[in-house]
Structure formats: C-alpha cells, structure tokens
Design a protein around this motif. Sequence first.
Motif, mmCIF file in Angstrom:
data_model
loop_
_atom_site.group_PDB
_atom_site.id
_atom_site.type_symbol
_atom_site.label_atom_id
_atom_site.label_comp_id
_atom_site.label_asym_id
_atom_site.label_seq_id
_atom_site.Cartn_x
_atom_site.Cartn_y
_atom_site.Cartn_z
ATOM 1 N N ARG A 1 0.914 -1.133 -0.094
ATOM 2 C CA ARG A 1 -0.109 0.000 -0.073
ATOM 3 C C ARG A 1 0.723 1.372 0.102
ATOM 4 N N LEU A 2 2.013 1.418 0.665
ATOM 5 C CA LEU A 2 2.790 2.252 0.812
ATOM 6 C C LEU A 2 3.415 2.645 -0.418
ATOM 7 N N ARG A 3 3.962 1.819 -1.273
ATOM 8 C CA ARG A 3 4.631 2.018 -2.537
ATOM 9 C C ARG A 3 3.845 2.419 -3.320
ATOM 10 N N ARG A 4 2.660 1.997 -3.237
ATOM 11 C CA ARG A 4 1.338 2.257 -4.473
ATOM 12 C C ARG A 4 0.951 3.642 -4.270
ATOM 13 N N LYS A 5 0.688 4.024 -3.122
ATOM 14 C CA LYS A 5 0.059 5.257 -2.744
ATOM 15 C C LYS A 5 1.195 6.450 -2.731
ATOM 16 N N LEU A 6 2.342 6.070 -2.202
ATOM 17 C CA LEU A 6 3.587 7.250 -2.113
ATOM 18 C C LEU A 6 4.607 6.839 -2.913
ATOM 19 N N PRO A 7 4.830 6.787 -4.315
ATOM 20 C CA PRO A 7 5.745 6.670 -4.928
ATOM 21 C C PRO A 7 6.997 7.188 -4.743
ATOM 22 N N ARG A 8 6.962 8.252 -3.814
ATOM 23 C CA ARG A 8 8.410 8.916 -3.286
ATOM 24 C C ARG A 8 9.013 7.758 -2.401
ATOM 25 N N ILE A 9 8.396 6.625 -1.757
ATOM 26 C CA ILE A 9 8.983 5.686 -1.097
ATOM 27 C C ILE A 9 9.648 4.844 -1.882
ATOM 28 N N ASP A 10 10.950 4.583 -1.710
ATOM 29 C CA ASP A 10 11.772 3.536 -2.171
ATOM 30 C C ASP A 10 11.996 2.360 -1.729
ATOM 31 N N ALA A 11 11.764 2.369 -0.266
ATOM 32 C CA ALA A 11 11.727 0.966 0.230
ATOM 33 C C ALA A 11 11.280 1.326 1.786
ATOM 34 N N VAL A 12 10.605 0.316 2.304
ATOM 35 C CA VAL A 12 10.152 0.551 3.496
ATOM 36 C C VAL A 12 10.314 -0.785 4.649
ATOM 37 N N ASP A 13 10.431 -0.729 5.577
ATOM 38 C CA ASP A 13 10.388 -1.802 6.582
ATOM 39 C C ASP A 13 9.502 -1.869 7.609
ATOM 40 N N VAL A 14 8.472 -2.633 7.589
ATOM 41 C CA VAL A 14 7.364 -2.780 8.398
ATOM 42 C C VAL A 14 7.681 -3.730 9.821
ATOM 43 N N VAL A 15 7.765 -3.237 10.866
ATOM 44 C CA VAL A 15 8.405 -3.919 11.930
ATOM 45 C C VAL A 15 7.647 -3.912 13.027
ATOM 46 N N ARG A 16 7.093 -5.286 13.762
ATOM 47 C CA ARG A 16 6.206 -5.129 14.654
ATOM 48 C C ARG A 16 7.203 -4.914 16.231
ATOM 49 N N SER A 17 6.492 -4.059 16.821
ATOM 50 C CA SER A 17 7.319 -3.736 17.983
ATOM 51 C C SER A 17 6.271 -3.737 19.159
ATOM 52 N N TRP A 18 6.588 -5.414 19.676
ATOM 53 C CA TRP A 18 5.838 -5.869 20.866
ATOM 54 C C TRP A 18 5.740 -4.943 22.274
ATOM 55 N N PRO A 19 4.617 -4.860 22.893
ATOM 56 C CA PRO A 19 3.326 -5.690 22.646
ATOM 57 C C PRO A 19 2.194 -4.997 21.819
ATOM 58 N N HIS A 20 2.501 -3.755 21.343
ATOM 59 C CA HIS A 20 1.426 -2.911 20.920
ATOM 60 C C HIS A 20 1.562 -2.151 19.550
ATOM 61 N N GLY A 21 3.016 -2.414 19.190
ATOM 62 C CA GLY A 21 3.136 -1.321 18.065
ATOM 63 C C GLY A 21 3.474 -1.583 16.582
ATOM 64 N N ILE A 22 3.705 -0.903 15.787
ATOM 65 C CA ILE A 22 4.110 -1.021 14.414
ATOM 66 C C ILE A 22 4.910 0.065 13.986
ATOM 67 N N GLY A 23 6.165 -0.069 13.484
ATOM 68 C CA GLY A 23 7.179 0.751 13.291
ATOM 69 C C GLY A 23 7.207 0.780 11.770
ATOM 70 N N LEU A 24 7.212 1.789 11.234
ATOM 71 C CA LEU A 24 7.297 2.015 9.402
ATOM 72 C C LEU A 24 8.478 2.647 9.284
ATOM 73 N N LYS A 25 9.876 1.895 8.905
ATOM 74 C CA LYS A 25 10.976 2.681 8.523
ATOM 75 C C LYS A 25 11.068 2.994 6.974
ATOM 76 N N VAL A 26 11.098 3.975 6.838
ATOM 77 C CA VAL A 26 10.840 4.572 5.440
ATOM 78 C C VAL A 26 12.000 4.951 4.778
ATOM 79 N N VAL A 27 12.457 4.680 3.367
ATOM 80 C CA VAL A 27 13.704 5.472 2.628
ATOM 81 C C VAL A 27 13.056 5.921 1.567
ATOM 82 N N GLU A 28 13.124 7.423 1.138
ATOM 83 C CA GLU A 28 12.647 8.204 0.318
ATOM 84 C C GLU A 28 13.748 8.060 -0.929
ATOM 85 N N ARG A 29 12.922 8.301 -2.277
ATOM 86 C CA ARG A 29 13.907 8.356 -3.304
ATOM 87 C C ARG A 29 14.463 9.714 -3.450
#
Length: 267
Positions: free
Chosen positions: A98-126
């Motif tokens: 979804r991120l790469r489709r909606k935001l073409p500026r994003i070159d890469a993204v790492d979706v990380v589970r952050s237990w017990p309640h979080g999600i981390g989105l590590k973005v690399v922009e073009r």
Amino acid sequence: MAGPTAAERGVREQEPSGPPPARRLRPPKPRTIIILALALVLLGAGGGWVLYGSSWLRVEWVTVSGTRVLTPAQVREAADVPLGAPLASLDTGAIETRLRRKLPRIDAVDVVRSWPHGIGLKVVERTPVLLMENPDNAGGFVEVDKEGVRFATVSRAIKDVPVLELAPSRSGSAGASLRRFGEGRLVREAVRTVAALPAGVARDTRTVKVRSYDAISLELDGGRTVAWGSSEKGAAKARALTALMKAAPGARHFDVSVPTAPASSGS
C-alpha cells in the motif's frame, strides 16, 4: 594372623569388577501420557488466545521514521494499519504494498512489529538526481531518481538538481535513437551521465541536454558547456574533464566525448 578362608576367597572372586548394570527405564503410564497431552493442548490454546484472541497483543500505535519530504502523518494514512488488530497476524507485506503504491516517493519501507502494541514503519525516500518539466503542462517539475524512476512532482526547481532537457529530433540519427531506445532509456542515459560527473561539476550543472543516445551535453554555471557524448566510459570522461578544467580554468567549452582526446575552447 590367619589369612582369608577359602569360602571368603570364593565370595570375593564372585564380586563383579565393572559398573553396576543400568536400570531399565519403565515406559510412562497411559494416564501420564494423557495428562501431558492435555497440558500441551491447553498450553497451545492459551498461547493462541493470547496472540490472536486477547486484547493484550493488539495494535495500538504506529511510528514512522526516515521521512524527509513526506510527513509521518502522510505515511500513517497511506499505510492504513488496522488499529486493534492482532499484532501477530498483521499482514506486513500488504502494508508495504500500500505504501509503495500510494506514495511513489517511497523507495523502500521496513514494516516492523514492536511488541506488545506497536508497528514501526522505517521509510527510505527516493532522492532526485534530475528534474524534468511536467509533461502534463501543469507547471512544476517531475523528480527523477538514480534508477530513472519518475516518482513525484514539485512546484519549483530544487537547488543543485539539474534539469533534464529531452530534445531529440524526430528525424535523422536522433530520431532513430528515440525510436530504438525510447524516452525511458534516454532518461536513464542522462541519469548515468550525472552519476559519473565529478562532484564539483555536478554542483555546477544546471541542465542536461539529451538530443540522442550519443549526444548528451551539459550546461554549467557561468555559461560553460560540456560535450559528453554517450554515457559510456563515464569515469574516463570525468577524469578528462577534471584535467581540462585545471589546465584551462578560463575555458568556456569542454569536449570529453572522446576521453582520450579531450578539448577545450573559449575564454
């Protein structure tokens, strides 16, 4: 003193000299097996409930890092992470898509589970290395990255990012180059040229002109020009250009299209 009797010697001779025989393990009783099996089932069911059914390990917050032009709010909105969903079963691949489709500026993204309640989105922009005039005649410029990907539009030119001018003729050798390679290939050749430029020249480059596959030229600050030719032998051309500029600092025109025979002119 009298020695041991014959009977005592016989007893001693019958004593074993090695280690005692190992005890034979008794198989577990059926009742014990049933209890252990039930314990494992209950443990698995409890673990599954904790991961998927309870409210203990569910998504409550989303963090974003690595953005430069995009805002964290834009990334969170595009990611559309379902708050309240079980963290263990969250489809991280779908979030990335979804991120790469909606935001073409994003070159890469790492979706990380952050237990017990979080999600981390590590973005690399073009990062733009070239700008192109907006082909939709809507004004502004299209950003082009190091792979030739056109990923976003900006309203005004970006400092130290040259503008690409595609001006191939529709006839002759230039027209044949356009028909053979296509506009996308010519854009990538311009990107390769910019990547090979010496750092000082890259900072001074304002326009990259591409008239054909082997007719790429640069316009620098102060009205200086560089005939680069094709994007091939970029490292040799960069060395030749650096040497020319040192040898003739007042020159206005440089030609490194044949790096073994560079030339400069004007003053």
